[in-house]
Design an enzyme around this catalytic site. Structure first.
Site, PDB file in Angstrom:
ATOM      1  N   LYS A  32      10.307  16.504  10.837  1.00  0.00           N
ATOM      2  CA  LYS A  32       9.613  17.098  11.990  1.00  0.00           C
ATOM      3  C   LYS A  32       9.927  16.364  13.287  1.00  0.00           C
ATOM      4  CE  LYS A  32       5.241  14.654  11.028  1.00  0.00           C
ATOM      5  NZ  LYS A  32       5.633  13.415  11.695  1.00  0.00           N
ATOM      6  N   THR A  38      10.000   5.857  10.442  1.00  0.00           N
ATOM      7  CA  THR A  38       9.369   4.714  11.110  1.00  0.00           C
ATOM      8  C   THR A  38      10.368   3.574  11.260  1.00  0.00           C
ATOM      9  OG1 THR A  38       7.241   5.318  10.175  1.00  0.00           O
ATOM     10  CG2 THR A  38       7.457   3.064  10.963  1.00  0.00           C
ATOM     11  N   CYS A  39      11.122   3.292  10.214  1.00  0.00           N
ATOM     12  CA  CYS A  39      12.024   2.130  10.222  1.00  0.00           C
ATOM     13  C   CYS A  39      12.969   2.162  11.426  1.00  0.00           C
ATOM     14  CB  CYS A  39      12.817   2.086   8.923  1.00  0.00           C
ATOM     15  SG  CYS A  39      14.079   0.819   8.917  1.00  0.00           S
ATOM     16  N   LYS A  48      13.078  -5.946  14.964  1.00  0.00           N
ATOM     17  CA  LYS A  48      14.165  -6.921  14.773  1.00  0.00           C
ATOM     18  C   LYS A  48      14.972  -7.092  16.048  1.00  0.00           C
ATOM     19  CE  LYS A  48      12.232  -7.261  11.849  1.00  0.00           C
ATOM     20  NZ  LYS A  48      11.133  -6.558  11.183  1.00  0.00           N
ATOM     21  N   GLU A 199      -8.016 -12.618  11.654  1.00  0.00           N
ATOM     22  CA  GLU A 199      -7.688 -12.188  10.292  1.00  0.00           C
ATOM     23  C   GLU A 199      -8.938 -12.246   9.414  1.00  0.00           C
ATOM     24  OE1 GLU A 199      -5.159 -10.860   8.288  1.00  0.00           O
ATOM     25  OE2 GLU A 199      -6.751 -11.069   6.794  1.00  0.00           O
ATOM     26  N   VAL A 233     -13.499  -8.146  12.328  1.00  0.00           N
ATOM     27  CA  VAL A 233     -13.663  -7.457  13.614  1.00  0.00           C
ATOM     28  C   VAL A 233     -14.665  -6.317  13.460  1.00  0.00           C
ATOM     29  CG1 VAL A 233     -12.466  -6.059  15.345  1.00  0.00           C
ATOM     30  CG2 VAL A 233     -11.390  -8.121  14.445  1.00  0.00           C
ATOM     31  N   ASP A 307       6.497   4.711   1.169  1.00  0.00           N
ATOM     32  CA  ASP A 307       5.130   4.322   1.553  1.00  0.00           C
ATOM     33  C   ASP A 307       4.082   5.283   0.981  1.00  0.00           C
ATOM     34  OD1 ASP A 307       6.459   2.427   2.988  1.00  0.00           O
ATOM     35  OD2 ASP A 307       5.708   3.007   4.960  1.00  0.00           O
ATOM     36  N   HIS A 439      30.591 -25.447   2.010  1.00  0.00           N
ATOM     37  CA  HIS A 439      29.874 -26.551   2.662  1.00  0.00           C
ATOM     38  C   HIS A 439      30.397 -26.708   4.079  1.00  0.00           C
ATOM     39  CE1 HIS A 439      27.818 -30.373   3.085  1.00  0.00           C
ATOM     40  NE2 HIS A 439      28.947 -30.889   3.551  1.00  0.00           N
TER      41      HIS A 439
HETATM   42  P1  NAI Z   1      -0.696  -5.896   6.140  1.00  0.00           P
HETATM   43  O1  NAI Z   1      -1.376  -5.228   5.033  1.00  0.00           O
HETATM   44  O2  NAI Z   1       0.511  -6.753   5.880  1.00  0.00           O
HETATM   45  O3  NAI Z   1      -1.748  -6.827   6.924  1.00  0.00           O
HETATM   46  C1  NAI Z   1      -2.940  -6.346   7.486  1.00  0.00           C
HETATM   47  C2  NAI Z   1      -3.890  -7.510   7.669  1.00  0.00           C
HETATM   48  O4  NAI Z   1      -5.024  -7.054   8.407  1.00  0.00           O
HETATM   49  C3  NAI Z   1      -4.407  -8.060   6.342  1.00  0.00           C
HETATM   50  O5  NAI Z   1      -4.141  -9.438   6.284  1.00  0.00           O
HETATM   51  C4  NAI Z   1      -5.895  -7.732   6.399  1.00  0.00           C
HETATM   52  O6  NAI Z   1      -6.677  -8.695   5.761  1.00  0.00           O
HETATM   53  C5  NAI Z   1      -6.170  -7.692   7.905  1.00  0.00           C
HETATM   54  N1  NAI Z   1      -7.382  -6.945   8.262  1.00  0.00           N
HETATM   55  C6  NAI Z   1      -7.806  -5.766   7.752  1.00  0.00           C
HETATM   56  N2  NAI Z   1      -8.989  -5.399   8.316  1.00  0.00           N
HETATM   57  C7  NAI Z   1      -9.315  -6.356   9.211  1.00  0.00           C
HETATM   58  C8  NAI Z   1     -10.414  -6.565  10.116  1.00  0.00           C
HETATM   59  N3  NAI Z   1     -11.443  -5.717  10.203  1.00  0.00           N
HETATM   60  N4  NAI Z   1     -10.423  -7.659  10.901  1.00  0.00           N
HETATM   61  C9  NAI Z   1      -9.398  -8.555  10.814  1.00  0.00           C
HETATM   62  N5  NAI Z   1      -8.340  -8.419   9.976  1.00  0.00           N
HETATM   63  C10 NAI Z   1      -8.287  -7.335   9.200  1.00  0.00           C
HETATM   64  O7  NAI Z   1      -0.367  -4.735   7.194  1.00  0.00           O
HETATM   65  P2  NAI Z   1       0.497  -4.740   8.513  1.00  0.00           P
HETATM   66  O8  NAI Z   1       0.814  -6.125   8.969  1.00  0.00           O
HETATM   67  O9  NAI Z   1      -0.209  -3.840   9.448  1.00  0.00           O
HETATM   68  O10 NAI Z   1       1.848  -4.068   8.021  1.00  0.00           O
HETATM   69  C11 NAI Z   1       1.820  -2.735   7.485  1.00  0.00           C
HETATM   70  C12 NAI Z   1       2.869  -2.552   6.431  1.00  0.00           C
HETATM   71  O11 NAI Z   1       4.155  -2.542   7.019  1.00  0.00           O
HETATM   72  C13 NAI Z   1       2.859  -3.666   5.416  1.00  0.00           C
HETATM   73  O12 NAI Z   1       2.909  -3.134   4.118  1.00  0.00           O
HETATM   74  C14 NAI Z   1       4.083  -4.449   5.709  1.00  0.00           C
HETATM   75  O13 NAI Z   1       4.666  -5.056   4.540  1.00  0.00           O
HETATM   76  C15 NAI Z   1       5.011  -3.428   6.342  1.00  0.00           C
HETATM   77  N6  NAI Z   1       5.905  -4.092   7.280  1.00  0.00           N
HETATM   78  C16 NAI Z   1       6.926  -4.842   6.795  1.00  0.00           C
HETATM   79  C17 NAI Z   1       7.735  -5.538   7.645  1.00  0.00           C
HETATM   80  C18 NAI Z   1       8.807  -6.393   7.067  1.00  0.00           C
HETATM   81  O14 NAI Z   1       9.160  -6.238   5.911  1.00  0.00           O
HETATM   82  N7  NAI Z   1       9.351  -7.369   7.791  1.00  0.00           N
HETATM   83  C19 NAI Z   1       7.573  -5.487   9.089  1.00  0.00           C
HETATM   84  C20 NAI Z   1       6.431  -4.717   9.480  1.00  0.00           C
HETATM   85  C21 NAI Z   1       5.653  -4.043   8.606  1.00  0.00           C
END
Ligand code: NAI
Length: 464
Positions: A32, A38-39, A48, A199, A233, A307, A439
Site C-alpha cells: 500500500k 519499515t526497514c 543506521k 525504563e 510512565v 513482525d 592479524h
Molecule cells: P523493545 O521491546 O526493545 O523495548 C521497549 C522498552 O520499553 C522495554 O524495555 C519496556 O520495558 C519499555 N517500556 C514499556 N512500557 C513502558 C512504560 N510505561 N514506561 C517506561 N518504559 C516502558 O521495543 P523498541 O525499542 O520500541 O523496539 C521495537 C522493536 O523493533 C523491537 O522488537 C526491536 O528488536 C526492533 N528493532 C530492532 C533494531 C535492531 O535490530 N537494531 C532497531 C530498532 C528496532
C-alpha cells in the site's frame, strides 16, 4: 491465477516474492506504501545512516591526531537529506529487482478475503480481487504507543516522525530503554541533546546478556545519557512548546520531567489491517497471527511471517522466515530456529549476540565454560583506538557445543556472522578457536574468547 500472493513489501514480503519467482512461481506482491517496508523506509536503514554519521563525528572528536575536531558539528538538514537519498536509492533498486523477476506489484491495501483470495483496494474505492494457490501475510508492525499518550508528531514522536526531523531537541526524554531507545539516545546525545531514558524494568536491553548490557549502560552514562530504571510512565502532556512526563519511580513516588521532545519507544505492535482475522477464523496468539514451525497459519494455504507473528522483530528474521516459507510451499519442511537468529544494537558501541545469555544457560542447569576476551587486549582494537569491548562465548564444558556468543564493541555486528555460521554448522567452540584469523583484526577477539573457553587464550595473562 497466481501461485503466490504476498501481502506486504517489507523485508519478509519482498524476499518471499523474489524467492518464489526464482523458483518459477507466478507471484503478485501487494503493497500500500513504498516497497521496502519499515526497514528501508522508517527503520533500520534510516537509523543506521544516522548512527554512522554520529559515529563519524564522535570518532573525529575523540581522535588523538585530528586538530580542530572539537569544533566540528553535523549539518542536520544534510544528514536527513543523505538518509533520504540512501532510502530512495534502495527503494528504487528494490523496485527494479522485483520487476526483473517478473513479479507483479499491486499498489493498495491488501485484504485477505478468503484463503487464496486477496482483494486490493483501488484509488476509486473499489476492490480488485486476485486468486492464488498460496498467500503469505507479511504486513509487519507499527509503533505501539501507550494508550494515554497522544503522538502529535512534533513534541511527542515515535521513530516514524523522529527519523524525518531536521532538528535535534535541546532536551529529549525517551520512554523505553529497549533497542530503539538505546539507538536513538546514542544518535541524539552525540548530536548534542540532553537525553533521559525512562525504563519500566530494572535494566535497559533486558533481552541481552547481563554483563554486556551492564557495560552498555555504563558507557551510555559515561557519555551523559541519564537513565532512570523502574520508571513507570503515567502521563505525557504537551503544553507551551514543552512536554511534561510524569512517572512513578521504584518507591511509588510520582516524578515529573520536562523536555522539548518525547520519543515513545515502548515496542511495536503487529499490523492486522485487512487481514480479517476474526471474520475468517484465523487463529491469533495474543496480538500476533498464530503460525506453526512451518509458518503455516490456521487457514489452508495461508502463511504468515515477520513482525506479524511475533518473536524477535528483526528484518533478517523476517527474511529467513520468507525463505523457509517459500521452501515449504515448494514441498520442503523448513523452520527458522530462534537460537540461530543474531541480535544487533548500534549504540555508543555495538552489541551483537546469538543464542542464549549466560543467565539463561545457568538457569537451565547446563555445565558450561565461559570464554572471554576483552578488546583492551586486542592489538586491532588498540590500532583503532577503541578498546571498549568484550567477546564472550558460552559453551558446554564437555561437548564444546556453542550455546551463546555475545560481543560488545566496535564492529560487533559484523563479527557475529562467523559465530552464527559456526552454530548453524554445529561446530564446537574449539573450531572457532582453531580457524585462523588475519592479524591484526577484531576477528581475533572471538577466536581468543574461544581459546579462553579452554583456558588457552594467548593474549591474556594466565588466570591465577
Ligand atoms: P523493545 O521491546 O526493545 O523495548 C521497549 C522498552 O520499553 C522495554 O524495555 C519496556 O520495558 C519499555 N517500556 C514499556 N512500557 C513502558 C512504560 N510505561 N514506561 C517506561 N518504559 C516502558 O521495543 P523498541 O525499542 O520500541 O523496539 C521495537 C522493536 O523493533 C523491537 O522488537 C526491536 O528488536 C526492533 N528493532 C530492532 C533494531 C535492531 O535490530 N537494531 C532497531 C530498532 C528496532
Amino acid at each position: 491465477m497466481y501461485d503466490l500472493t504476498v501481502i506486504g513489501g517489507g523485508p519478509g514480503g519482498y524476499v518471499a516474492a523474489i524467492r518464489g519467482a526464482q523458483n518459477g512461481l507466478k507471484v503478485i506482491l501487494v503493497e500500500k506504501d513504498s516497497l521496502g517496508g519499515t526497514c528501508l523506509n522508517r527503520g533500520c536503514i534510516s537509523t543506521k545512516c544516522f548512527a554512522y554519521d554520529a559515529k563519524l563525528l564522535e570518532a573525529a572528536r575523540t581522535s588523538q591526531v585530528l586538530t580542530g575536531a572539537e569544533a566540528l558539528s553535523i549539518d542536520l538538514v544534510k544528514m536527513v537529506a543523505r538518509k533520504r537519498q540512501v532510502v530512495e536509492t534502495l527503494v528504487s533498486g528494490l523496485g527494479k529487482i522485483i520487476q526483473s523477476h517478473g513479479i507483479d506489484v499491486a499498489q493498495g491495501l491488501g485484504e485477505l478475503i478468503a484463503p487464496g483470495s486477496v482483494g486490493v483496494c483501488q484509488d476509486d474505492g473499489s476492490t480488485k480481487e486476485y486468486q492464488a494457490r498460496h498467500v503469505i501475510l507479511a504486513t509487519g508492525s507499527r509503533p505501539a504507543v501507550l494508550p494515554f499518550i497522544e503522538v502529535d508528531g512534533r513534541y511527542v514522536q515515535t521513530t516514524d516522525e523522529a527519523l524525518d526531523s531536521e532538528d535535534i531537541p535541546g532536551k529529549l526524554i525517551i520512554i523505553g530503554g529497549g533497542v530503539i531507545g538505546v539507538e536513538m539516545a546514542t544518535i541524539c546525545r552525540t548530536l548534542g541533546s540532553e537525553v533521559t531514558i525512562l525504563e519500566l524494568l530494572p535494566d535497559i536491553l533486558t533481552t541481552e546478556d547481563e554483563e554486556i548490557r551492564r557495560a552498555m549502560r555504563m558507557l551510555m552514562e559515561q557519555r551523559g545519557v541519564k537513565i532512570h530504571l523502574n520508571a513507570k510512565v503515567k502521563e505525557v502532556a504537551a503544553r507551551d512548546e514543552k512536554v511534561e512526563v510524569t512517572y512513578e519511580d521504584e518507591t511509588g513516588q510520582g516524578q515529573t520531567f520536562e523536555a522539548e521532545r518525547v520519543l515513545v519507544a515502548t515496542g511495536r505492535a503487529p499490523v492486522l489491517d485487512g487481514i480479517n482475522a476474526g471474520k475468517l477464523g484465523l487463529e491469533t496468539d495474543g496480538p500476533f497471527i498464530k503460525v506453526n514451525a512451518r509458518l503455516e497459519t490456521s487457514l489452508p494455504g495461508v502463511y504468515a511471517i515477520g513482525d506479524l507473528v511475533g518473536g524477535m522483530m528483526l528484518a533478517h528474521k523476517a527474511m529467513a522466515e520468507a525463505e523457509a516459507t517459500v521452501a515449504n510451499i515448494l514441498g520442503g519442511n523448513e523452520e527458522v530456529k530462534p537460537e540461530l537468529i543474531p541480535r544487533c544494537i548500534w549504540g555508543f558501541t555495538e552489541i551483537a549476540s546469538v543464542g542464549l545469555t549466560e543467565e539463561e544457560v545457568r538457569a537451565s542447569g547446563r555445565q558450561i565454560n565461559v570464554g572471554k576476551f576483552p578488546y583492551i587486549n586486542s592489538s586491532a582494537a588498540r590500532v583503532m583506538g577503541d578498546i571498549n569491548g568484550l567477546a564472550k562465548i558460552l559453551g558446554d564444558s564437555e561437548t564444546g557445543e556453542i550455546l551463546g556468543v555475545h560481543i560488545l564493541g566496535p564492529h560487533a555486528t559484523e563479527l557475529i556472522g562467523e559465530s552464527v555460521m559456526a552454530m548453524t554448522m554445529e561446530s564446537a567452540v574449539e573450531d572457532l578457536a582453531k580457524a585462523i584469523k588475519p592479524h591484526p583484526t577484531l576477528g581475533e577477539t572471538v577466536m581468543e574468547a574461544a581459546m579462553d573457553w579452554g583456558g588457552l587464550a594467548v593474549n591474556s595473562p594466565k588466570k591465577l
